[in-house]
Scaffold this motif. Structure first.
Motif, mmCIF file in Angstrom:
data_model
loop_
_atom_site.group_PDB
_atom_site.id
_atom_site.type_symbol
_atom_site.label_atom_id
_atom_site.label_comp_id
_atom_site.label_asym_id
_atom_site.label_seq_id
_atom_site.Cartn_x
_atom_site.Cartn_y
_atom_site.Cartn_z
ATOM 1 N N ALA A 198 0.817 -1.209 0.000
ATOM 2 C CA ALA A 198 0.000 0.000 0.000
ATOM 3 C C ALA A 198 0.850 1.258 0.000
ATOM 4 C CB ALA A 198 -0.918 -0.003 1.221
ATOM 5 N N ARG A 199 2.052 1.170 0.540
ATOM 6 C CA ARG A 199 2.936 2.334 0.632
ATOM 7 C C ARG A 199 4.325 1.960 0.137
ATOM 8 N NH1 ARG A 199 3.996 3.343 6.200
ATOM 9 N NH2 ARG A 199 3.435 1.167 6.492
ATOM 10 N N LEU A 205 8.198 2.426 14.324
ATOM 11 C CA LEU A 205 7.319 3.575 14.124
ATOM 12 C C LEU A 205 7.367 4.038 12.668
ATOM 13 C CD1 LEU A 205 5.501 5.342 15.986
ATOM 14 C CD2 LEU A 205 7.440 6.902 16.196
ATOM 15 N N PHE A 206 8.574 4.127 12.106
ATOM 16 C CA PHE A 206 8.711 4.545 10.708
ATOM 17 C C PHE A 206 7.988 3.560 9.786
ATOM 18 C CE2 PHE A 206 13.188 6.016 12.159
ATOM 19 C CZ PHE A 206 12.642 7.124 12.787
ATOM 20 N N ILE A 207 8.175 2.282 10.024
ATOM 21 C CA ILE A 207 7.568 1.263 9.163
ATOM 22 C C ILE A 207 6.043 1.340 9.220
ATOM 23 C CG2 ILE A 207 7.229 -1.231 8.906
ATOM 24 C CD1 ILE A 207 10.186 -1.572 9.695
ATOM 25 N N ASP A 208 5.503 1.547 10.407
ATOM 26 C CA ASP A 208 4.051 1.543 10.571
ATOM 27 C C ASP A 208 3.385 2.849 10.144
ATOM 28 O OD1 ASP A 208 3.914 -1.058 11.507
ATOM 29 O OD2 ASP A 208 4.155 -0.457 13.603
ATOM 30 N N ARG A 209 4.096 3.982 10.280
ATOM 31 C CA ARG A 209 3.405 5.272 10.148
ATOM 32 C C ARG A 209 3.969 6.206 9.083
ATOM 33 N NH1 ARG A 209 2.305 7.116 16.454
ATOM 34 N NH2 ARG A 209 1.456 5.130 17.192
ATOM 35 N N PHE A 237 13.746 -8.202 8.985
ATOM 36 C CA PHE A 237 13.411 -6.887 8.438
ATOM 37 C C PHE A 237 12.534 -6.959 7.183
ATOM 38 C CE2 PHE A 237 14.819 -3.076 5.862
ATOM 39 C CZ PHE A 237 14.049 -2.155 6.557
ATOM 40 N N PRO A 238 12.855 -7.765 6.177
ATOM 41 C CA PRO A 238 11.982 -7.805 4.986
ATOM 42 C C PRO A 238 10.552 -8.232 5.304
ATOM 43 C CG PRO A 238 14.108 -8.802 4.507
ATOM 44 C CD PRO A 238 14.063 -8.595 5.984
ATOM 45 N N VAL A 277 6.846 -6.273 4.704
ATOM 46 C CA VAL A 277 5.698 -6.892 4.037
ATOM 47 C C VAL A 277 4.469 -6.843 4.933
ATOM 48 C CG1 VAL A 277 4.780 -9.058 3.136
ATOM 49 C CG2 VAL A 277 7.108 -8.350 2.551
ATOM 50 N N ALA A 278 4.654 -7.167 6.198
ATOM 51 C CA ALA A 278 3.520 -7.189 7.129
ATOM 52 C C ALA A 278 2.880 -5.809 7.267
ATOM 53 C CB ALA A 278 3.980 -7.696 8.490
ATOM 54 N N ALA A 279 3.690 -4.750 7.095
ATOM 55 C CA ALA A 279 3.167 -3.400 7.215
ATOM 56 C C ALA A 279 2.667 -2.849 5.879
ATOM 57 C CB ALA A 279 4.254 -2.484 7.775
#
Length: 270
Positions: free
Chosen positions: A6-7, A210-214, A254-255, A259-261
């Protein structure tokens, strides 16, 4: 069929060329697809060795210039450049700043035979008015395909709570930058994320979540991975946290975390 992320964001390692062990760590991460690219400091005596090693690194990644106008001997004069506070207080010498920016850009072009994919600034100096004017003049006649993209203003989204005051200062420095540089025909990528309190042990790993999620779509997430060596210790106080960043980005998990986010890393201008 796998759903597209999505991002997507730029994950850019600053400070390539700062020291041999910092550069080596960044090259390993690039070769393993853990970064979108790296910004190069071209002003040190051993730059050509760093550049040759980066040219030989496999993978698809962006190679930019990390303009440096503080603390170190200038390429253009050999004299030590001011600390950031002094530069901010007296950054009206367009000719001197343009001469140093030209010297660092010419070194990049000598090494790679082309303009950088992007330009940003050590301690965010690319936001300064004289650098804005230099960018507009230096690339005024460059075709769109040969223009570097620029790292845009910071965002408070995806920011650790204790670091927001620092981001506000950077946002003031960047006031008007994105719109101004777009008027001059540059692509501006962002917003900028990646601020955290590197003096606190374990802070990067928490901030990375936080960066990965937001982080908003299209963000540029700056990072500073590396391995500590004597050269780094002689040049900077930001040392041990670089190894924490290196290890977090190199982790097997990390990868899957990306993907999960629903997050992917950009590797070419889009």
């Amino acid at each position: 069929m796998t759903e597209p992320a999505a991002r997507s964001v730029w994950l850019i390692a600053d400070d390539y060329g700062f020291s041999p062990a910092v550069s080596e760590s960044i090259r390993v991460l690039l070769a393993n697809g853990r970064l979108s690219g790296t910004g190069c400091m071209t002003l040190f005596d051993d730059w050509r060795d760093h550049a040759a090693a980066l040219t030989a690194t496999s993978g698809s990644f962006a190679t930019g210039m990390h303009l440096t106008l503080t603390d170190f001997p200038a390429l253009s004069t050999g004299r030590k450049m001011p600390e950031l506070k002094r530069l901010l207080a007296s950054h009206d010498d367009d000719a001197a700043i343009a001469a140093e920016a030209d010297a660092q850009l010419d070194r990049f072009r000598e090494a790679f035979g082309r303009n950088p994919d992007f330009i940003d600034g050590h301690q965010h100096v690319h936001f300064l008015p004289p650098v804005r004017r230099w960018l507009a003049a230096r690339f005024a006649d460059a075709p769109a395909a040969e223009r570097p993209w620029l790292r845009g203003a910071p965002t408070l989204r995806a920011a650790p709570a204790l670091i927001k005051a620092k981001i506000v200062v950077a946002r003031l420095l960047a006031r008007g930058f994105d719109a101004e540089m777009r008027r001059h025909g540059f692509a501006v990528e962002g917003p900028l994320c990646g601020f955290y309190d590197w003096r606190r042990k374990g802070a990067f790993s928490r901030a990375l979540d936080l960066f990965i999620d937001r982080a908003p779509h299209g963000s540029v997430i700056m990072c500073h991975p590396g391995t500590v060596d004597d050269v780094l210790r002689s040049r900077d106080v930001f040392t041990d946290a670089r190894e924490e960043e290196r290890d977090a980005l190199a982790a097997d998990t990390f990868p899957a975390r990306l993907v999960a986010a629903g997050l992917s890393l950009r590797q070419a201008r889009s």
